[in-house]
Enzyme design. Sequence first.
Site, PDB file in Angstrom:
ATOM      1  CG  ASP A   1      -2.162   0.850   1.012  1.00 47.57           C
ATOM      2  OD1 ASP A   1      -3.222   0.267   0.715  1.00 47.57           O
ATOM      3  OD2 ASP A   1      -2.081   2.089   1.137  1.00 47.57           O
TER       4      ASP A   1
ATOM      5  CB  VAL B   1       0.757   0.751  -8.669  1.00 45.52           C
ATOM      6  CG1 VAL B   1       0.670  -0.358  -7.629  1.00 45.52           C
ATOM      7  CG2 VAL B   1      -0.461   1.670  -8.606  1.00 45.52           C
TER       8      VAL B   1
ATOM      9  CG  ASN C   1      -7.696  -3.968  -4.450  1.00 45.60           C
ATOM     10  OD1 ASN C   1      -8.835  -4.130  -4.891  1.00 45.60           O
ATOM     11  ND2 ASN C   1      -7.455  -3.207  -3.393  1.00 45.60           N
TER      12      ASN C   1
ATOM     13  CE1 TYR D   1     -11.930   3.597 -10.175  1.00 51.04           C
ATOM     14  CE2 TYR D   1     -14.152   2.984 -10.824  1.00 51.04           C
ATOM     15  CZ  TYR D   1     -13.009   2.736 -10.098  1.00 51.04           C
ATOM     16  OH  TYR D   1     -12.938   1.626  -9.292  1.00 51.04           O
TER      17      TYR D   1
END
Length: 263
Positions: free
Chosen positions: A50, A79, A105, A171
């Site tokens: 995370d 990421v 995720n 998105y």
Amino acid sequence: MSLKKPEYVPGHGLIKGKSVLITAAAGAGIGFSAATKAAEEGARAIVLSDIHEERLEAAVEKLKQDTGLTEVYGKTGNVAVEEDVQALVDFAEETLGGVDILINNAGLGTSKLLIDMEDDEWHKVIDVTLNGTMRMTRYMMKVMKARGEGGVIVNNASVLGWRAQKEQAHYAAAKAGVMALTRCAALEAAEFDVRINAVSPSIVLHPMLRKSASEELLEELESKEAYGRAAEAWEVANVMMFLASDYSSYMTGEIVSVSSQRS
């Protein structure tokens, strides 16, 4: 009208003995639920990642306490940064003795009408949600190919990759990209026995979603579900475990809808 929520489904050893790496796994969303399910389904070791260090440390300890799995490790990373991606995968490979399952995720969403959206907001959502998934998939494919033992990658898409919603152009475009990436990468990865599939949830209420959408909108979205409620995060994680397991051994390049939408 809301129906009774389902009873929690216990583990059945679907990924017994496997090692798992999960991005965006801190907090109370799909990532941590996937980690919990992985432990309950028999994973031998898990690496959580995370961008939030303190929240990640808390997630590692909570997963150990909740499941009894001692082989749980944390590694911070973004990421959206290639160096972080490679460092994360390399850490997981060394710590776990090889990553059997990667769950991508990580994602980022905001709400904004397209005519009001600046380039920076568009690029940030695309870079984390689509490009981040690409970076993790690309490097993990290289590592799995070199190792020569196959593997599984499960991506988190969204029904917005198929359906339209106001204020979600960025998105939705990113998640549609995740779907296309999944299909194309799967064809390439099949050559070295790596399967790549994705889940496509509709609505899962968790703190991150509540930050990016109004309560009025969330209630409206819930009302459009056949069950009159949002999915529990673990209900999505269940399908991730199926895709990560040998029960889906013939599936690759597939996008599995985890939804009860009726309108």
